[in-house]
Design an enzyme around this catalytic site. Structure first.
Site, PDB file in Angstrom:
ATOM      1  N   ARG A 114       0.828  -1.212   0.000  1.00 14.93           N
ATOM      2  CA  ARG A 114       0.000   0.000   0.000  1.00 14.93           C
ATOM      3  C   ARG A 114       0.864   1.264   0.000  1.00 14.93           C
ATOM      4  NH1 ARG A 114      -3.000  -3.743  -0.514  1.00 14.93           N
ATOM      5  NH2 ARG A 114      -5.120  -3.903   0.256  1.00 14.93           N
ATOM      6  N   SER A 135     -10.151  -0.359   3.669  1.00 11.88           N
ATOM      7  CA  SER A 135      -9.385  -0.632   4.893  1.00 11.88           C
ATOM      8  C   SER A 135      -8.816   0.676   5.424  1.00 11.88           C
ATOM      9  CB  SER A 135      -8.217  -1.566   4.600  1.00 11.88           C
ATOM     10  OG  SER A 135      -8.683  -2.798   4.137  1.00 11.88           O
ATOM     11  N   GLU A 150      -4.211   4.010   6.591  1.00  9.15           N
ATOM     12  CA  GLU A 150      -3.987   3.846   5.152  1.00  9.15           C
ATOM     13  C   GLU A 150      -4.403   5.081   4.334  1.00  9.15           C
ATOM     14  OE1 GLU A 150      -5.692   1.336   1.831  1.00  9.15           O
ATOM     15  OE2 GLU A 150      -5.094  -0.200   3.267  1.00  9.15           O
TER      16      GLU A 150
END
Ligand code: EPU
Length: 351
Positions: free
Chosen positions: A164, A245, A347
């Protein structure tokens, strides 16, 4: 170039947070982006690049000039002995693009079905799901340097992909070449293998395969399974605001993992090739009792504790503020830290 003032951002971020952009410009082409960079009125103004707004928490009205990327187009660019190279404009919707590749008979992206957002945002956080990461299918991208107006091309190595993560998430000086707030991605190219094989082996997919009598799925079947799994577990942003997420799955050393197992032997953990362990952040949050809880209108999704949601997003009311979402995120980080001695990393981009 049309600069819009006081633009409502609620429909432009998947959390559906109510906020305004003081000024917003839609970028439809490379020429639009070049013209903006050359315009003395806008050249030196701080800018924020907005894709599908699917990985974003807005905590107030946005002062930088918002560049809404709407560069469209998708095509089979060329073939190499082993790959089909396809190219898509950064403004294309990611899921529609994946569906289109399958319609063209070009499999390879099916595990990444239904990820919200745009093609241009996909390399920024190196999207991933069910055993495939964007970097596994990435060929190169074209972007414009918002400081110099120069268009440049990056290959996979230059994008600095991680879990990510990419150069687009880091400021200059932080981890080498940082392009945060500096690059606007125009087009992305993907290399799809001619010798296609389904990527299975992920627990949820194995369960689906067993449900369907152990068949070896076609790309279209795999696409359908991924859609079914995601629909069952993850909230649809059109129905309830969210940014996927909210935390990354943490990686810990073998010693740290043993310490956490001593605190709770049921902790979901996977051994990685280098001997470290990946922990399921959703499980850690769930174990701290957060699933289904809320602070104000910001909540923890009932079916997947890794996803924070805006409980008021479609009620016609104001809904959660970005501040509420971040307060909830902070409270979750504190309780996971107190119970497991581990700091979860967020995130989404916080603006
Ligand atoms: N779990 C719980 N309780 C929860 C949530 C999860 O116990 O509330 C457990 C599950 O039972 C499972 C484990 O945690 O054993 C992992 O859960 P899951 O398989 O749902 O995947 P994840 O690790 O939570 C990651 C990605 C998702 C991606 C899926 C599938 C991250 C941060 N998230 O989630 O990506 O779709 O794997 O590959 O890596 C996203 O980034 O926005 C995203 C949705």
């Amino acid at each position: 170039m049309l600069v819009e003032n006081n633009v409502a951002l609620q429909a432009l971020n998947t959390f559906h947070i109510v906020a305004k952009a003081h000024r917003l410009v839609r970028i439809h082409s490379e020429a639009d982006a070049s013209a903006l960079c050359a315009d003395p009125q806008w050249r030196d103004v701080p800018k924020f690049v907005l894709g599908g707004g699917s990985n974003l928490v807005i905590t107030g009205d946005v002062k930088p000039l918002v560049l809404k990327v709407e560069v469209m187009g998708r095509r089979l660019l060329r073939e190499t002995p082993k790959h089909f190279v396809i190219e898509a404009g950064a403004g294309e919707n990611w899921h529609d693009f994946v569906a289109w590749t399958l319609e063209q008979g070009l499999p390879g992206l099916e595990n990444l079905a239904m990820i919200p957002g745009t093609v241009g945002a996909s390399p920024v956080q190196n999207i991933g799901a069910y055993g495939v990461e964007l970097q596994d299918r990435f060929e190169s991208l074209d972007a414009i340097d918002l400081q110099t107006g120069q268009v440049f091309t990056l290959d996979a190595a230059q994008c600095g992909f991680g879990y990510r993560d990419s150069v687009f998430k880091h400021a200059a000086g932080d981890k080498g070449l940082g392009l945060k707030d500096r690059a606007l991605i125009l087009r992305v190219r993907f290399a799809l293998p001619k010798a296609w094989k389904p990527v299975l082996g992920y627990a949820d997919l194995d369960k689906k395969q067993a449900e369907y009598g152990g068949v070896q799925p076609t790309a279209q079947q795999l696409f359908d399974w991924v859609c079914q799994i995601r629909r069952a577990k993850l909230p649809d942003p059109a129905v309830i605001g969210n940014a996927g997420s909210f935390f990354k799955n943490p990686t810990v050393s073998a010693e740290q993992c043993a310490d956490i197992i001593a605190r709770d032997p049921k902790v979901v953990h996977y051994k990685l090739a280098d001997g470290s362990f990946k922990l399921a952040a959703g499980w850690l949050i769930d174990a701290c009792g957060w699933r289904g809880k809320s602070i104000g209108q910001a909540g923890v999704y009932e079916k997947q504790a890794l996803v924070l949601v805006n409980r008021g997003s479609n009620s016609g009311a104001q809904g959660a503020t970005g501040g509420e979402v971040m307060t909830l995120a902070g409270a979750i980080q504190t309780s996971v830290y107190e119970r497991f001695g581990l700091r979860l990393e967020t995130e989404p981009v916080v603006l």
